[in-house]
Design a protein around this motif. Structure first.
Motif, mmCIF file in Angstrom:
data_model
loop_
_atom_site.group_PDB
_atom_site.id
_atom_site.type_symbol
_atom_site.label_atom_id
_atom_site.label_comp_id
_atom_site.label_asym_id
_atom_site.label_seq_id
_atom_site.Cartn_x
_atom_site.Cartn_y
_atom_site.Cartn_z
ATOM 1 N N ASP A 11 13.546 4.671 105.708
ATOM 2 C CA ASP A 11 14.775 5.165 105.082
ATOM 3 C C ASP A 11 15.150 4.359 103.839
ATOM 4 O OD1 ASP A 11 14.947 7.012 107.111
ATOM 5 O OD2 ASP A 11 16.588 6.023 108.163
ATOM 6 N N TYR A 12 14.674 3.122 103.738
ATOM 7 C CA TYR A 12 14.988 2.258 102.601
ATOM 8 C C TYR A 12 13.941 2.325 101.494
ATOM 9 C CZ TYR A 12 18.829 0.277 105.233
ATOM 10 O OH TYR A 12 20.008 0.115 105.912
ATOM 11 N N TRP A 13 12.816 2.946 101.737
ATOM 12 C CA TRP A 13 11.750 2.996 100.736
ATOM 13 C C TRP A 13 12.214 3.563 99.397
ATOM 14 C CZ3 TRP A 13 6.355 4.448 103.110
ATOM 15 C CH2 TRP A 13 6.038 3.542 104.135
ATOM 16 N N PRO A 14 12.959 4.686 99.388
ATOM 17 C CA PRO A 14 13.396 5.203 98.084
ATOM 18 C C PRO A 14 14.233 4.187 97.291
ATOM 19 C CG PRO A 14 13.657 6.887 99.756
ATOM 20 C CD PRO A 14 13.327 5.605 100.477
ATOM 21 N N SER A 15 15.060 3.422 97.984
ATOM 22 C CA SER A 15 15.871 2.409 97.305
ATOM 23 C C SER A 15 14.995 1.302 96.730
ATOM 24 C CB SER A 15 16.898 1.809 98.268
ATOM 25 O OG SER A 15 17.822 2.791 98.667
ATOM 26 N N PHE A 16 13.987 0.896 97.463
ATOM 27 C CA PHE A 16 13.063 -0.129 96.957
ATOM 28 C C PHE A 16 12.352 0.374 95.709
ATOM 29 C CE2 PHE A 16 13.719 -2.187 100.959
ATOM 30 C CZ PHE A 16 13.302 -3.494 100.805
ATOM 31 N N ILE A 17 11.859 1.596 95.770
ATOM 32 C CA ILE A 17 11.126 2.181 94.639
ATOM 33 C C ILE A 17 12.042 2.341 93.432
ATOM 34 C CG2 ILE A 17 9.910 4.253 93.848
ATOM 35 C CD1 ILE A 17 9.026 4.562 96.876
ATOM 36 N N ARG A 18 13.237 2.874 93.662
ATOM 37 C CA ARG A 18 14.192 3.100 92.577
ATOM 38 C C ARG A 18 14.607 1.781 91.922
ATOM 39 N NH1 ARG A 18 17.121 6.316 95.082
ATOM 40 N NH2 ARG A 18 18.434 4.807 96.128
ATOM 41 N N HIS A 19 14.933 0.787 92.733
ATOM 42 C CA HIS A 19 15.353 -0.498 92.171
ATOM 43 C C HIS A 19 14.219 -1.127 91.365
ATOM 44 C CE1 HIS A 19 17.505 -4.234 91.670
ATOM 45 N NE2 HIS A 19 16.381 -4.846 91.997
ATOM 46 N N SER A 20 13.024 -1.054 91.873
ATOM 47 C CA SER A 20 11.870 -1.609 91.163
ATOM 48 C C SER A 20 11.679 -0.916 89.816
ATOM 49 C CB SER A 20 10.615 -1.470 92.021
ATOM 50 O OG SER A 20 9.493 -2.000 91.369
ATOM 51 N N ALA A 21 11.808 0.397 89.795
ATOM 52 C CA ALA A 21 11.636 1.161 88.550
ATOM 53 C C ALA A 21 12.762 0.877 87.560
ATOM 54 C CB ALA A 21 11.574 2.652 88.858
ATOM 55 N N GLU A 22 13.990 0.783 88.053
ATOM 56 C CA GLU A 22 15.145 0.564 87.187
ATOM 57 C C GLU A 22 15.183 -0.837 86.590
ATOM 58 O OE1 GLU A 22 18.473 1.541 89.661
ATOM 59 O OE2 GLU A 22 18.181 3.701 89.407
ATOM 60 N N ASN A 23 14.531 -1.781 87.245
ATOM 61 C CA ASN A 23 14.578 -3.167 86.792
ATOM 62 C C ASN A 23 13.307 -3.596 86.079
ATOM 63 O OD1 ASN A 23 17.272 -4.325 87.641
ATOM 64 N ND2 ASN A 23 16.600 -3.174 89.416
ATOM 65 N N GLY A 24 12.565 -2.610 85.619
ATOM 66 C CA GLY A 24 11.457 -2.896 84.732
ATOM 67 C C GLY A 24 10.130 -3.261 85.358
ATOM 68 N N THR A 25 10.100 -3.591 86.641
ATOM 69 C CA THR A 25 8.811 -3.988 87.203
ATOM 70 C C THR A 25 7.997 -2.768 87.609
ATOM 71 O OG1 THR A 25 9.624 -4.228 89.456
ATOM 72 C CG2 THR A 25 9.731 -6.173 88.033
ATOM 73 N N GLY A 26 8.614 -1.831 88.308
ATOM 74 C CA GLY A 26 7.906 -0.638 88.752
ATOM 75 C C GLY A 26 6.747 -0.947 89.678
ATOM 76 N N GLU A 27 6.731 -2.166 90.208
ATOM 77 C CA GLU A 27 5.611 -2.577 91.062
ATOM 78 C C GLU A 27 5.692 -2.008 92.470
ATOM 79 O OE1 GLU A 27 5.985 -6.826 90.732
ATOM 80 O OE2 GLU A 27 4.474 -6.888 89.166
ATOM 81 N N VAL A 28 6.892 -1.723 92.944
ATOM 82 C CA VAL A 28 7.032 -1.179 94.290
ATOM 83 C C VAL A 28 6.974 0.337 94.186
ATOM 84 C CG1 VAL A 28 8.470 -1.044 96.347
ATOM 85 C CG2 VAL A 28 8.394 -3.168 95.032
ATOM 86 N N THR A 29 5.918 0.879 94.727
ATOM 87 C CA THR A 29 5.684 2.317 94.707
ATOM 88 C C THR A 29 5.521 2.823 96.135
ATOM 89 O OG1 THR A 29 3.284 2.044 94.611
ATOM 90 C CG2 THR A 29 4.470 2.139 92.484
ATOM 91 N N ALA A 30 5.557 4.130 96.290
ATOM 92 C CA ALA A 30 5.316 4.716 97.608
ATOM 93 C C ALA A 30 3.923 4.335 98.101
ATOM 94 C CB ALA A 30 5.479 6.231 97.550
ATOM 95 N N GLU A 31 2.959 4.339 97.189
ATOM 96 C CA GLU A 31 1.593 3.973 97.570
ATOM 97 C C GLU A 31 1.530 2.537 98.089
ATOM 98 O OE1 GLU A 31 -2.806 3.361 95.594
ATOM 99 O OE2 GLU A 31 -1.339 4.563 94.505
ATOM 100 N N LEU A 32 2.208 1.616 97.401
ATOM 101 C CA LEU A 32 2.220 0.218 97.848
ATOM 102 C C LEU A 32 2.864 0.104 99.226
ATOM 103 C CD1 LEU A 32 1.886 -2.863 97.445
ATOM 104 C CD2 LEU A 32 4.149 -2.822 96.357
ATOM 105 N N LEU A 33 4.003 0.752 99.409
ATOM 106 C CA LEU A 33 4.680 0.675 100.706
ATOM 107 C C LEU A 33 3.812 1.256 101.819
ATOM 108 C CD1 LEU A 33 8.256 1.541 99.475
ATOM 109 C CD2 LEU A 33 7.560 -0.613 100.547
ATOM 110 N N LEU A 34 3.156 2.373 101.547
ATOM 111 C CA LEU A 34 2.246 2.945 102.552
ATOM 112 C C LEU A 34 1.113 1.988 102.882
ATOM 113 C CD1 LEU A 34 2.002 6.638 101.336
ATOM 114 C CD2 LEU A 34 2.878 5.857 103.544
#
Length: 74
Positions: free
Chosen positions: A40-63
C-alpha cells in the motif's frame, strides 16, 4: 540499490522515511527489520523518489527487493 535497507538509506534513514511516509518511527523500523515494505505504501515511495530527483525507487525495484529467491534445480 539492492535491498530494502538501500531504499531506506536513499530516503535519509528510518526517521526521515517515517516522516515522509507519515508513519511512526517504530513502524518504519519494523519494515526495515523485516526487509519488507507494505505494498500500500509503494506508490508513495515511487512518487517521493520521482519528485525529489532521484527516481531510483521504481515498481521494478520494489518487486525485485520483495521477490523470493528462485532456486533452479541442478
Amino acid at each position: 540499490m539492492q535491498n530494502i535497507s538501500d531504499i531506506f538509506d536513499s530516503f535519509g534513514g528510518t526517521k526521515k522515511l517515517a516522516g515522509i511516509m507519515g508513519v511512526a518511527i517504530q513502524t518504519a523500523g519494523a519494515w526495515k527489520a523485516r526487509g519488507s515494505i507494505p505494498v500500500d505504501y509503494w506508490p508513495s515511495f515511487i512518487r517521493h523518489s520521482a519528485e525529489n530527483g532521484t527516481g531510483e525507487v521504481t515498481a521494478e525495484l520494489l518487486l525485485r527487493c520483495h521477490a523470493e529467491p528462485v532456486t533452479v534445480p541442478a
